[in-house]
Design a protein around this motif. Sequence first.
Motif, mmCIF file in Angstrom:
data_model
loop_
_atom_site.group_PDB
_atom_site.id
_atom_site.type_symbol
_atom_site.label_atom_id
_atom_site.label_comp_id
_atom_site.label_asym_id
_atom_site.label_seq_id
_atom_site.Cartn_x
_atom_site.Cartn_y
_atom_site.Cartn_z
ATOM 1 N N SER A 150 17.198 41.308 -17.361
ATOM 2 C CA SER A 150 17.119 40.584 -16.097
ATOM 3 C C SER A 150 17.330 41.528 -14.915
ATOM 4 N N ASP A 185 14.617 35.366 -16.657
ATOM 5 C CA ASP A 185 15.731 35.310 -15.703
ATOM 6 C C ASP A 185 15.481 36.230 -14.516
ATOM 7 N N ARG A 189 15.093 35.220 -10.684
ATOM 8 C CA ARG A 189 16.030 35.819 -9.714
ATOM 9 C C ARG A 189 15.290 36.437 -8.535
#
Length: 316
Positions: A150, A185, A189
Motif C-alpha cells: 500500500s 489499499d 489511499r
Amino acid sequence: MSRVINKSPLLNQATREKVEAVIADLGYVPNPQARALALRRNFLIGLIHDNPNAQMVLGVQEGILDTIRKTEFALVVRPVDRHSPTMFDDIRHFIEQQRLYGVMLLPPISENDELARMCRDLGCTVVRMGSARLDDDAHLVASNDRQAVSEAVAWLAELGHRRIGFVAGPEGFRSARERELGFADGMTRAGLATEPELAARGDYRFESGLAAGAQLLSVDRPPTAIFCSNDEMAAGVLHAARARQIDVPDDLSIVGFDDTATAAHIWPPLTTVRWPIAAMAQAAASKLIDPANAASQPSFFLSDLVRRASTVPPRE
C-alpha cells in the motif's frame, strides 16, 4: 548437565551459568549421536516448501544456516508438490525417516493448518513463514505485506503516476492475496481507481512477468508505472518493455517485491519492497533449535521500500 545442554526451561539462570562454566573448564563436548539416540530425534532442521521463487528459498536457507552454523544442528531441504494427492504422506515419511528435530514451512504450504497439525502430531516442532499471522508467536514468522505494498503504491502516486498497472502473484498464495489487497489499499489511499485492463496475473516466475508485461503494455492507454508482486516478475516486465522499445524508467516505472539479488543486478536497478527474508529465517531457526524460548524471538517483521533507478515521475 543434560538439562543445560538440552536448554531445559526448568533451570534457573544462576544454576545454568554455573554448569556452563564447569562444562567450559572441562572442555566437555556432547556426543550428538548419543543425544539423538536418547531424544529419538536427529539434530536436523527440515525446510519444506513448494515455492517457485528460487531466490526466496535460497534466502531462507542462508538465514537458517547463519543461525545454526555454530550449533550441532544441520539443515535438510525438501521440495514438495502441494497439488499432489500424496503430499501429506510424502511429508510424513520425510519427517519420520529423517527423525527431524523441527521443520520450517514456507508459503503457501505454511498456510495449511492441517499440515502444521500433522507435523506437531509427529512430535516435530513447527515454525510457519507467512505474509500474515498464521499461528501463535512461538510458531510463526510473518511480514506486513499488505501495508508495505500500500505504501509503495501510494508513493508511485506521489511521484505523479495515475495509470498504475499491477502484476498479481499466483492464486492460492496468501502472500499474493495480501499484496493484491495492499495494491487496492494504496490506490484507494491515492484516490485512484483500479482498472481491470491494467491488472495481470503471474506465478512468481520471470516468464510469467514477461507475459504479464506484454499484456499490460499492449492496451490502448498503457500504464506509466507497474507494481509487480515479486522481483522475478518485475524483471520479466522490464524485458517486455525493452522488447517494445519502452524506456525504463522515463516512459515506464517498475516496482518489485522481495529485494532479492535480481533487483540490484538488473539495469536499471529495481525499486522494490525489501522483504526481510534472512531475518525471518534466522528468527525461525532460533525458535526451532530452542523451542523453550521461542516466544521471546521476534515474530513480526516490517518490509520497507528500497528506492532505486527504475522509478521516476511520469513524463508530462
